[in-house]
Design an enzyme around this catalytic site. Structure first.
Site, mmCIF file in Angstrom:
data_model
loop_
_atom_site.group_PDB
_atom_site.id
_atom_site.type_symbol
_atom_site.label_atom_id
_atom_site.label_comp_id
_atom_site.label_asym_id
_atom_site.label_seq_id
_atom_site.Cartn_x
_atom_site.Cartn_y
_atom_site.Cartn_z
ATOM 1 N N TYR A 142 -2.269 90.823 9.344
ATOM 2 C CA TYR A 142 -2.312 90.951 7.969
ATOM 3 C C TYR A 142 -1.329 90.495 7.661
ATOM 4 O O TYR A 142 0.134 89.225 8.203
ATOM 5 C CB TYR A 142 -1.658 92.438 7.850
ATOM 6 C CG TYR A 142 -1.650 92.834 6.108
ATOM 7 C CD1 TYR A 142 -2.076 92.719 5.714
ATOM 8 C CD2 TYR A 142 0.000 92.717 5.781
ATOM 9 C CE1 TYR A 142 -2.294 93.523 4.126
ATOM 10 C CE2 TYR A 142 0.358 92.893 4.561
ATOM 11 C CZ TYR A 142 -0.668 92.604 3.297
ATOM 12 O OH TYR A 142 -0.624 93.573 1.709
ATOM 13 N N ASP A 237 2.441 82.220 10.585
ATOM 14 C CA ASP A 237 2.580 83.779 9.210
ATOM 15 C C ASP A 237 4.207 84.217 9.736
ATOM 16 O O ASP A 237 3.585 85.488 10.629
ATOM 17 C CB ASP A 237 1.940 84.578 8.604
ATOM 18 C CG ASP A 237 1.779 85.287 7.876
ATOM 19 O OD1 ASP A 237 3.259 85.856 7.697
ATOM 20 O OD2 ASP A 237 1.464 86.378 7.748
ATOM 21 N N LYS A 265 9.874 89.296 3.793
ATOM 22 C CA LYS A 265 11.219 89.992 4.400
ATOM 23 C C LYS A 265 12.514 89.274 4.535
ATOM 24 O O LYS A 265 13.538 89.288 3.859
ATOM 25 C CB LYS A 265 10.159 90.724 5.432
ATOM 26 C CG LYS A 265 8.668 91.121 5.697
ATOM 27 C CD LYS A 265 8.491 91.880 6.064
ATOM 28 C CE LYS A 265 6.295 92.677 5.205
ATOM 29 N NZ LYS A 265 5.620 92.539 5.959
HETATM 30 C C1 LIG Z 1 4.825 91.888 4.915
HETATM 31 C C2 LIG Z 1 2.973 91.127 5.698
HETATM 32 C C3 LIG Z 1 2.601 89.640 4.269
HETATM 33 C C4 LIG Z 1 3.326 90.449 3.218
HETATM 34 O O1 LIG Z 1 4.438 90.431 2.641
HETATM 35 P P1 LIG Z 1 4.315 90.823 1.048
HETATM 36 O O2 LIG Z 1 5.980 90.572 0.847
HETATM 37 O O3 LIG Z 1 4.086 92.640 1.103
HETATM 38 O O4 LIG Z 1 3.453 90.052 0.226
HETATM 39 C C5 LIG Z 1 2.264 88.613 4.474
HETATM 40 N N1 LIG Z 1 2.162 88.018 6.446
HETATM 41 C C6 LIG Z 1 2.828 89.772 7.092
HETATM 42 C C7 LIG Z 1 2.697 88.779 8.412
HETATM 43 C C8 LIG Z 1 3.485 90.451 6.666
HETATM 44 O O5 LIG Z 1 4.315 91.189 7.768
#
Ligand SMILES: *Cc1c(COP(=O)(O)O)cnc(C)c1O
Length: 424
Positions: A142, A237, A265
């Site tokens: 994701y 990511d 995060k």
């Molecule tokens: C949470 C998450 C996102 C998205 O971040 P948001 O602040 O919710 O937009 C993207 N990549 C990874 C790996 C994530 O865990």
């Protein structure tokens, strides 16, 4: 009626599903979500006065639990000096310096406001810098809620059994190739089938949005080699893994250097702050230096930056040693219960998942074979025993660096009760 239940009914009249992000709704596990009144360290208290040990930690955004005094003081100080200027500030420079110092993949970095934005900008930059359009991502990874990456996206999308999302134009979705996680041959085949087409390989270096699935030995090194050989950029990511699996994220933990890195995060200390960065030659393609546009009114928001800086100051070797110790204890104490429930457990640093299948999955196809009904019983059992777990098989639990011995005991007791309940 409980207050949480009444609030959900009220919320559903004015907010789709009653929640501002889908997985919060508890649809995958049944029941209704507790509405949270406040957080106290490792604990949360709901509007009905129930207290839970919180293993969600705002989906991993919190490293040191709720409202750590250092972060609260920093944010309050910044707030009093003005919440936003839309002009440069010294604190942004200090945060950028701290990020560049910690992450070998960053020569330069730009701040934005969410993980979604970070991957959106990184993908556009990769396309702009390479002059190529295609994107390669892994099934079940994701990367936020924007069109290019909302294809086979695990997590919230998987929780509801949606293949992708209506509203993503076919042309956009078809520019993204999806291959299984942990499968280098599939990456090689895709790159060879379309030479010179791929702008980037985008990957969660430790998958966290199909539950916690670690990279197989050599996987990240293999991605690095394939990317380099094909002139494709490697984007890690690290929105979840950055400052979660260690002080330098997954890139230091596994010793693999990406071309671009996305952060979110933990980096915002519980405030809306994210970042993307990488090689200087790539980052200098961004406006105003280069032609690739990117911007944001609240980017580098002073309150979020102050919270991020205060959080990074807490994220030292001792913090990760504490997380490692707490995680190892939870794993060891639950090992027999996990096996007896026909389940398996994975953990990388402060990310942990109990999978309801006998062996840990290596990719999303395997994760999908989990017994999600057993997971729902596990979740409900743990909640009843005072432990708040992510309400989906395809999400990871997060450990804070401030879990004391009593809290680890509470986590073990609650999860043990959940594992017992999972047997139905
Ligand atoms: C949470 C998450 C996102 C998205 O971040 P948001 O602040 O919710 O937009 C993207 N990549 C990874 C790996 C994530 O865990």
């Amino acid at each position: 009626m409980e207050r949480s239940e009444a609030l959900l009914a009220r919320a559903q009249r004015v907010i789709p599903g009653g929640v501002n992000s889908p997985v919060r709704a508890f649809r995958a596990v049944g029941g209704h979500p507790p509405f949270i009144a406040r957080g106290e360290g490792s604990w949360i208290v709901d509007v009905d006065g129930r207290r839970f040990l919180d293993l969600v930690q705002s989906w991993g955004a919190l490293l040191a639990g709720h409202a750590p005094p250092e972060v609260v003081a920093a944010a309050e100080g910044a707030l009093r000096a003005g919440s936003s200027f839309g002009a440069p500030t010294e604190a942004e420079v200090r945060l950028a310096e701290a990020l560049v110092a910690r992450l070998p993949g960053l020569d330069k970095v730009r701040l934005c406001s969410s993980g979604t934005e970070a991957t959106l900008h990184a993908v556009r930059l990769a396309r702009g810098a390479t002059g190529r359009d295609r994107l390669l991502k892994m099934d079940g990874c994701y990367h936020g809620a924007h069109d290019a990456v909302l294809v086979a996206a695990g997590s919230g999308v998987a929780t509801f059994g949606l293949p992708g999302s209506p509203g993503v134009p076919e042309a956009t979705a078809s520019a993204t190739t999806v291959v299984p996680f942990n499968d280098l041959d599939a990456v090689r085949a895709a790159l060879e089938a379309d030479p010179g087409a791929y702008a980037a390989i985008l990957v969660e270096p430790v998958a966290g949005n199909m539950g916690c699935v670690p990279p197989a030995p050599g996987y990240l090194e293999g991605l690095r080699a394939l990317a380099t050989a094909s002139g494709t950029l490697l984007i890690f990511d690290e929105v979840m893994t950055g400052f979660r699996v260690g002080p330098g994220g997954a890139q230091v933990r596994y010793g693999v250097r990406p071309d671009l890195t996305c952060l979110g995060k933990v980096v915002g200390g519980g405030f809306p702050l994210a970042a993307f960065g990488g090689r200087a030659d790539l980052m200098d393609q961004l406006a105003p230096v280069g032609p690739v546009y990117q911007g944001g009114t609240l980017s580098g928001n002073p309150v979020a930056v102050a919270a991020g800086l205060a959080t990074l100051a807490l994220a030292d070797d001792d913090a990760y040693a504490a997380i490692e110790a707490a995680g190892a204890r939870i794993e060891a104490e639950l090992a027999d219960d996990v096996a007896a429930a026909g389940a398996s457990m994975t953990r990388v640093g402060g990310m942990l998942t109990v999978f309801f299948r006998p062996t840990p999955p290596r990719d999303f196809a395997e994760a999908r074979t989990c017994d999600t009904a057993a997971f729902a019983r596990f979740h409900a059992g743990a909640l009843a025993a005072g432990v708040y777990l992510p309400p989906s098989q395809f999400e990871a639990c997060f450990l804070s660096c401030r879990l004391g011995a009593d809290e680890v005991d509470a986590a073990v007791r609650g999860m043990r009760a959940g594992l017992q309940a999972s047997k139905g």
